[in-house]
Scaffold this active site. Structure first.
Site, PDB file in Angstrom:
ATOM      1  N   GLY A  86       0.858  -1.172   0.000  1.00  0.00           N
ATOM      2  CA  GLY A  86       0.000   0.000   0.000  1.00  0.00           C
ATOM      3  C   GLY A  86       0.894   1.220   0.000  1.00  0.00           C
ATOM      4  N   SER A 118       5.854  -5.380  -1.214  1.00  0.00           N
ATOM      5  CA  SER A 118       5.794  -3.984  -1.637  1.00  0.00           C
ATOM      6  C   SER A 118       6.162  -3.048  -0.482  1.00  0.00           C
ATOM      7  CB  SER A 118       4.403  -3.682  -2.204  1.00  0.00           C
ATOM      8  OG  SER A 118       4.348  -2.418  -2.786  1.00  0.00           O
ATOM      9  N   ALA A 119       5.203  -2.301   0.065  1.00  0.00           N
ATOM     10  CA  ALA A 119       5.501  -1.401   1.178  1.00  0.00           C
ATOM     11  C   ALA A 119       6.071  -2.157   2.363  1.00  0.00           C
ATOM     12  CB  ALA A 119       4.239  -0.638   1.593  1.00  0.00           C
ATOM     13  N   HIS A 155       8.833  -3.225  -7.080  1.00  0.00           N
ATOM     14  CA  HIS A 155       8.164  -2.812  -8.326  1.00  0.00           C
ATOM     15  C   HIS A 155       9.135  -2.104  -9.270  1.00  0.00           C
ATOM     16  CE1 HIS A 155       4.238  -3.628  -6.466  1.00  0.00           C
ATOM     17  NE2 HIS A 155       4.597  -2.877  -5.449  1.00  0.00           N
ATOM     18  N   GLU A 190       8.723  -6.943 -10.847  1.00  0.00           N
ATOM     19  CA  GLU A 190       7.488  -7.654 -10.551  1.00  0.00           C
ATOM     20  C   GLU A 190       7.711  -9.163 -10.635  1.00  0.00           C
ATOM     21  OE1 GLU A 190       3.956  -5.639 -10.312  1.00  0.00           O
ATOM     22  OE2 GLU A 190       5.784  -5.012  -9.275  1.00  0.00           O
TER      23      GLU A 190
END
Length: 242
Positions: A86, A118-119, A155, A190
């Site tokens: 997020g 991700s985060a 990413h 990715e």
């Protein structure tokens, strides 16, 4: 430490964590009680339900830390912790406010397995400085968990030679970071992740990673690459290149 650091939780055309489910299932074997940290998104209940839907079929019990009056207390009865993706600034601000920054860091250094996406993968680095996210809130500090001594850029996107967009590419932004900081940055494309265990670190997944270091050209690291030496680096922040 025992870490699984995913670039992304959702791959195009596939369900949540589906692209890495074999690896995730090995990292979180059946019977695991998982503490999930949903603070990178605003709807914590819906986010937690999404993780449950993905992991309970493989035998993982998921409980959101927000479901307890004391979020940090949920770590004591968990077998592993997962911090989802997020907005990284919102996530880090919440970790400070809830006391989870210190609680998660200490628990993981003490042996609790840590999964990030991700985060959540950004949080494993020393600082927030190589995130892609907009600073929609202001955390007390950019200091994250420091589970590894180098930076990660989830990413990671390669420059598009045919693009007419004149903004900075990801490579240019990371080069700017290295002009002011002497810290390696591992770009995770990715479908790619980093596995850290027992003092060793390996790139895994569907694509090579890309390693950025000061005063050197970026290097391609194919899946399977041993990057354990990155665990021994001594990061230098706010050290402008001369």
């Amino acid at each position: 430490m025992n870490l699984l650091l995913l670039s992304n939780s959702t791959q195009y055309g596939r369900g949540y964590l589906e692209h890495a489910l074999d690896t995730v299932s090995a990292f979180l074997p059946a019977g695991t009680r998982l503490a999930f940290v949903p603070y990178a998104l605003t709807d914590h209940d819906t986010y937690t339900a999404r993780v449950r839907e993905a992991l309970e079929p493989v035998g993982v019990t998921v409980r959101g830390v927000h479901e307890s009056a004391d979020p940090a207390a949920g770590l004591a009865c968990a077998d592993a912790v997962f911090i989802g993706g997020g907005n990284s600034f919102r996530l880090l601000d919440a970790l400070y406010r809830t006391g989870l920054r210190e609680a998660v860091r200490d628990a993981v250094r003490g042996g609790l397995p840590y999964m990030g996406a991700s985060a959540g993968t950004n949080m494993a680095a020393p600082t927030l400085r190589t995130t892609n996210d907009m600073p929609i809130v202001q955390p007390p500090s950019f200091g994250t968990l420091g589970l590894v001594p180098f930076q990660i850029n989830p990413h990671y996107l390669d420059p598009d030679p045919d693009s007419t967009h004149k903004g900075e590419t990801r490579e240019e932004r990371l080069t700017e970071f290295l002009e002011e900081n002497d810290v390696p940055v591992l770009g995770l494309r990715e479908g790619t992740w980093l596995r850290v265990r027992d003092g060793e670190a390996h790139v895994q997944g569907a694509a090579p990673a890309r390693l950025f270091t000061r005063a050197a050209r970026p290097r391609e690291l194919p899946a399977g690459s041993d990057v354990s030496r990155l665990l021994t680096v001594r990061p230098g922040f706010d050290v402008p290149a001369r």
